[in-house]
Design a protein around this motif. Structure first.
Motif, PDB file in Angstrom:
ATOM      1  N   ASN A  50       0.868  -1.167   0.000  1.00 60.57           N
ATOM      2  CA  ASN A  50       0.000   0.000   0.000  1.00 60.57           C
ATOM      3  C   ASN A  50       0.910   1.223   0.000  1.00 60.57           C
ATOM      4  O   ASN A  50       1.651   1.464   0.951  1.00 60.57           O
ATOM      5  CB  ASN A  50      -0.910  -0.012   1.231  1.00 60.57           C
ATOM      6  CG  ASN A  50      -1.904   1.130   1.235  1.00 60.57           C
ATOM      7  OD1 ASN A  50      -1.549   2.299   1.084  1.00 60.57           O
ATOM      8  ND2 ASN A  50      -3.169   0.792   1.430  1.00 60.57           N
ATOM      9  N   LYS A  51       0.886   1.988  -1.085  1.00 62.77           N
ATOM     10  CA  LYS A  51       1.827   3.095  -1.249  1.00 62.77           C
ATOM     11  C   LYS A  51       1.615   4.199  -0.220  1.00 62.77           C
ATOM     12  O   LYS A  51       2.559   4.907   0.160  1.00 62.77           O
ATOM     13  CB  LYS A  51       1.695   3.685  -2.651  1.00 62.77           C
ATOM     14  CG  LYS A  51       2.111   2.752  -3.770  1.00 62.77           C
ATOM     15  CD  LYS A  51       1.891   3.422  -5.119  1.00 62.77           C
ATOM     16  CE  LYS A  51       2.287   2.525  -6.262  1.00 62.77           C
ATOM     17  NZ  LYS A  51       2.041   3.161  -7.577  1.00 62.77           N
ATOM     18  N   LYS A  52       0.394   4.373   0.247  1.00 62.98           N
ATOM     19  CA  LYS A  52       0.102   5.492   1.160  1.00 62.98           C
ATOM     20  C   LYS A  52       0.443   5.153   2.609  1.00 62.98           C
ATOM     21  O   LYS A  52       0.939   5.995   3.351  1.00 62.98           O
ATOM     22  CB  LYS A  52      -1.366   5.888   1.024  1.00 62.98           C
ATOM     23  CG  LYS A  52      -1.676   6.428  -0.376  1.00 62.98           C
ATOM     24  CD  LYS A  52      -3.048   7.045  -0.481  1.00 62.98           C
ATOM     25  CE  LYS A  52      -3.238   7.697  -1.850  1.00 62.98           C
ATOM     26  NZ  LYS A  52      -4.563   8.314  -2.014  1.00 62.98           N
ATOM     27  N   SER A  53       0.194   3.901   3.005  1.00 59.51           N
ATOM     28  CA  SER A  53       0.469   3.513   4.391  1.00 59.51           C
ATOM     29  C   SER A  53       1.797   2.791   4.542  1.00 59.51           C
ATOM     30  O   SER A  53       2.323   2.660   5.648  1.00 59.51           O
ATOM     31  CB  SER A  53      -0.660   2.615   4.913  1.00 59.51           C
ATOM     32  OG  SER A  53      -0.655   1.365   4.232  1.00 59.51           O
ATOM     33  N   GLY A  54       2.352   2.279   3.420  1.00 61.06           N
ATOM     34  CA  GLY A  54       3.575   1.489   3.489  1.00 61.06           C
ATOM     35  C   GLY A  54       3.336   0.057   3.922  1.00 61.06           C
ATOM     36  O   GLY A  54       4.285  -0.712   4.079  1.00 61.06           O
ATOM     37  N   LEU A  55       2.079  -0.315   4.118  1.00 57.04           N
ATOM     38  CA  LEU A  55       1.740  -1.667   4.585  1.00 57.04           C
ATOM     39  C   LEU A  55       1.981  -2.687   3.470  1.00 57.04           C
ATOM     40  O   LEU A  55       1.532  -2.504   2.336  1.00 57.04           O
ATOM     41  CB  LEU A  55       0.278  -1.715   5.025  1.00 57.04           C
ATOM     42  CG  LEU A  55      -0.246  -3.072   5.508  1.00 57.04           C
ATOM     43  CD1 LEU A  55       0.422  -3.456   6.826  1.00 57.04           C
ATOM     44  CD2 LEU A  55      -1.766  -3.030   5.683  1.00 57.04           C
ATOM     45  N   LEU A  56       2.698  -3.755   3.815  1.00 53.15           N
ATOM     46  CA  LEU A  56       2.899  -4.860   2.881  1.00 53.15           C
ATOM     47  C   LEU A  56       1.789  -5.875   3.059  1.00 53.15           C
ATOM     48  O   LEU A  56       1.273  -6.072   4.169  1.00 53.15           O
ATOM     49  CB  LEU A  56       4.247  -5.546   3.127  1.00 53.15           C
ATOM     50  CG  LEU A  56       5.501  -4.661   3.100  1.00 53.15           C
ATOM     51  CD1 LEU A  56       6.742  -5.511   3.344  1.00 53.15           C
ATOM     52  CD2 LEU A  56       5.615  -3.925   1.783  1.00 53.15           C
ATOM     53  N   PHE A  57       1.392  -6.540   1.977  1.00 50.03           N
ATOM     54  CA  PHE A  57       0.367  -7.570   2.108  1.00 50.03           C
ATOM     55  C   PHE A  57       0.705  -8.755   1.212  1.00 50.03           C
ATOM     56  O   PHE A  57       1.319  -8.615   0.161  1.00 50.03           O
ATOM     57  CB  PHE A  57      -1.029  -7.018   1.762  1.00 50.03           C
ATOM     58  CG  PHE A  57      -1.139  -6.363   0.411  1.00 50.03           C
ATOM     59  CD1 PHE A  57      -1.403  -7.104  -0.734  1.00 50.03           C
ATOM     60  CD2 PHE A  57      -0.990  -4.981   0.290  1.00 50.03           C
ATOM     61  CE1 PHE A  57      -1.517  -6.495  -1.964  1.00 50.03           C
ATOM     62  CE2 PHE A  57      -1.097  -4.364  -0.946  1.00 50.03           C
ATOM     63  CZ  PHE A  57      -1.359  -5.128  -2.089  1.00 50.03           C
ATOM     64  N   SER A  58       0.323  -9.937   1.676  1.00 48.36           N
ATOM     65  CA  SER A  58       0.490 -11.169   0.925  1.00 48.36           C
ATOM     66  C   SER A  58      -0.773 -11.989   1.111  1.00 48.36           C
ATOM     67  O   SER A  58      -1.202 -12.217   2.245  1.00 48.36           O
ATOM     68  CB  SER A  58       1.717 -11.942   1.432  1.00 48.36           C
ATOM     69  OG  SER A  58       1.861 -13.166   0.728  1.00 48.36           O
ATOM     70  N   VAL A  59      -1.391 -12.387   0.009  1.00 48.20           N
ATOM     71  CA  VAL A  59      -2.706 -13.026   0.081  1.00 48.20           C
ATOM     72  C   VAL A  59      -2.670 -14.369  -0.635  1.00 48.20           C
ATOM     73  O   VAL A  59      -2.178 -14.471  -1.762  1.00 48.20           O
ATOM     74  CB  VAL A  59      -3.782 -12.123  -0.576  1.00 48.20           C
ATOM     75  CG1 VAL A  59      -5.145 -12.770  -0.467  1.00 48.20           C
ATOM     76  CG2 VAL A  59      -3.794 -10.748   0.074  1.00 48.20           C
ATOM     77  N   SER A  60      -3.194 -15.378   0.023  1.00 46.56           N
ATOM     78  CA  SER A  60      -3.271 -16.716  -0.561  1.00 46.56           C
ATOM     79  C   SER A  60      -4.724 -17.086  -0.796  1.00 46.56           C
ATOM     80  O   SER A  60      -5.585 -16.861   0.055  1.00 46.56           O
ATOM     81  CB  SER A  60      -2.621 -17.737   0.383  1.00 46.56           C
ATOM     82  OG  SER A  60      -2.681 -19.027  -0.169  1.00 46.56           O
ATOM     83  N   ASP A  61      -5.003 -17.651  -1.956  1.00 47.47           N
ATOM     84  CA  ASP A  61      -6.363 -18.007  -2.352  1.00 47.47           C
ATOM     85  C   ASP A  61      -6.935 -19.100  -1.445  1.00 47.47           C
ATOM     86  O   ASP A  61      -6.307 -20.137  -1.257  1.00 47.47           O
ATOM     87  CB  ASP A  61      -6.334 -18.508  -3.801  1.00 47.47           C
ATOM     88  CG  ASP A  61      -7.694 -18.486  -4.466  1.00 47.47           C
ATOM     89  OD1 ASP A  61      -8.690 -18.812  -3.781  1.00 47.47           O
ATOM     90  OD2 ASP A  61      -7.754 -18.169  -5.653  1.00 47.47           O
ATOM     91  N   PRO A  62      -8.129 -18.891  -0.878  1.00 43.29           N
ATOM     92  CA  PRO A  62      -8.740 -19.931  -0.028  1.00 43.29           C
ATOM     93  C   PRO A  62      -9.129 -21.173  -0.805  1.00 43.29           C
ATOM     94  O   PRO A  62      -9.483 -22.190  -0.204  1.00 43.29           O
ATOM     95  CB  PRO A  62      -9.973 -19.223   0.567  1.00 43.29           C
ATOM     96  CG  PRO A  62     -10.289 -18.139  -0.401  1.00 43.29           C
ATOM     97  CD  PRO A  62      -8.962 -17.685  -0.956  1.00 43.29           C
ATOM     98  N   ARG A  63      -9.080 -21.127  -2.143  1.00 45.02           N
ATOM     99  CA  ARG A  63      -9.463 -22.300  -2.946  1.00 45.02           C
ATOM    100  C   ARG A  63      -8.354 -23.324  -3.057  1.00 45.02           C
ATOM    101  O   ARG A  63      -8.578 -24.451  -3.464  1.00 45.02           O
ATOM    102  CB  ARG A  63      -9.857 -21.855  -4.362  1.00 45.02           C
ATOM    103  CG  ARG A  63     -11.107 -20.999  -4.395  1.00 45.02           C
ATOM    104  CD  ARG A  63     -11.193 -20.225  -5.694  1.00 45.02           C
ATOM    105  NE  ARG A  63     -12.324 -19.298  -5.712  1.00 45.02           N
ATOM    106  CZ  ARG A  63     -12.353 -18.140  -5.098  1.00 45.02           C
ATOM    107  NH1 ARG A  63     -11.297 -17.735  -4.406  1.00 45.02           N
ATOM    108  NH2 ARG A  63     -13.418 -17.353  -5.155  1.00 45.02           N
ATOM    109  N   GLY A  64      -7.117 -22.936  -2.768  1.00 42.56           N
ATOM    110  CA  GLY A  64      -5.987 -23.842  -2.966  1.00 42.56           C
ATOM    111  C   GLY A  64      -5.352 -24.243  -1.668  1.00 42.56           C
ATOM    112  O   GLY A  64      -5.908 -24.078  -0.581  1.00 42.56           O
ATOM    113  N   HIS A  65      -4.120 -24.740  -1.775  1.00 41.62           N
ATOM    114  CA  HIS A  65      -3.373 -25.181  -0.600  1.00 41.62           C
ATOM    115  C   HIS A  65      -2.145 -24.302  -0.372  1.00 41.62           C
ATOM    116  O   HIS A  65      -1.181 -24.699   0.257  1.00 41.62           O
ATOM    117  CB  HIS A  65      -2.923 -26.637  -0.767  1.00 41.62           C
ATOM    118  CG  HIS A  65      -4.077 -27.590  -0.934  1.00 41.62           C
ATOM    119  ND1 HIS A  65      -4.917 -27.908   0.104  1.00 41.62           N
ATOM    120  CD2 HIS A  65      -4.532 -28.239  -2.028  1.00 41.62           C
ATOM    121  CE1 HIS A  65      -5.859 -28.764  -0.342  1.00 41.62           C
ATOM    122  NE2 HIS A  65      -5.640 -28.980  -1.619  1.00 41.62           N
ATOM    123  N   GLY A  66      -2.184 -23.063  -0.922  1.00 38.45           N
ATOM    124  CA  GLY A  66      -1.075 -22.145  -0.756  1.00 38.45           C
ATOM    125  C   GLY A  66      -1.088 -21.512   0.619  1.00 38.45           C
ATOM    126  O   GLY A  66      -1.970 -21.752   1.435  1.00 38.45           O
TER     127      GLY A  66
END
Length: 264
Positions: free
Chosen positions: A243-259
């Protein structure tokens, strides 16, 4: 929005995104029935487009407008899609400096090259099998792009930068454009966008004996058939960004898989 996609079928992805953009600009409610009936026409358009690095954006806009007119005039017929392979995984990452990392691994045909990296469980790819259509051992010139995998796609907006990718197969461009539109145009948070019920056109299916449209919503109308909930048949996606404004990093894994989404 600026989006950079590598490897085919990037043209299909950009055509989908432009059509979503047209819906937004015209303040029209998105008609998923017609968008996903449009899939084979998008394939045909991408295959027939002539483009270069200077004019491809204009060509995509012009082609998308013609495709949108088909939706508006309701002139779409049911057609099969052609690109149906699927053997890909994708990993997304971002570091503290906001550098985006995307890794695609695709073994291409089942069992790949039938060689394993010793004691790792990693199978080597056999992508060279599809490098060209001549199959001549002494001819390594590429005559046509392999219509298979979208590698990592980098999306930039005023608020965020993220890298996103999906498992291979016919749902790639359909699923990626659906999620990118949710985040950029509809202002969904990344996890909410990736969890949102999806729609896809799988083309002619041997089990149903017809062109098959799936939706994860339980209450859907024809031509869609409900999967009864989230299903990995509609793609397995991962994304990571900043997030460019807050500097927050995010990583999201799909609930459909096993990631898994990793954080530190």
């Amino acid at each position: 929005m600026f989006c950079h996609g590598s490897n085919s079928p990037w043209l299909e992805l950009f055509l989908f995104l432009k059509i979503y953009e047209i819906f937004t600009n015209k303040n029209k409610e998105i008609d998923y029935k017609k968008i996903f009936k449009l899939v084979p026409y998008i394939e045909d358009t991408a295959d027939s487009m002539r483009y270069d690095i200077i004019s491809y954006e204009c060509n995509i806009k012009e082609a998308a407008l013609l495709l949108f007119d088909m939706i508006e005039n309701d002139t779409l017929e049911e057609k099969d899609i052609r690109h149906k392979q699927s053997h890909t995984i994708f990993i997304a990452g971002v570091n503290l400096e906001g550098d985006l990392i995307g890794v695609t691994n695709s073994i291409f045909t089942p069992l790949g090259a039938i060689f394993e990296v010793e004691n790792t469980g990693i199978l080597l790819s056999n992508r060279c099998y599809a490098f060209n259509e001549s199959r001549r051992i002494d001819d390594f010139k590429s005559y046509s792009p392999v219509k298979h995998t979208n590698n990592c796609i980098i999306v930039e907006s005023d608020n965020m930068s993220f890298v996103i990718g999906a498992a291979g197969g016919p749902v790639q461009s359909q699923t990626l454009s659906f999620i990118i539109n949710k985040i950029i145009s509809e202002n969904f948070q990344p996890y909410d966008a990736i969890s949102e019920p999806r729609f896809v056109n799988l083309g002619y299916h041997s089990k149903t004996k017809k062109i098959t449209y799936l939706a994860e919503d339980k209450d859907v109308e024809a031509p869609f058939t409900s999967t009864g909930g989230l299903s990995n048949k509609l793609g397995v996606v991962q994304l990571a960004g900043i997030n460019k404004k807050s500097g927050l990093l995010f990583s999201v894994s799909d609930p459909r898989g096993h990631g898994v989404a990793l954080g530190n």
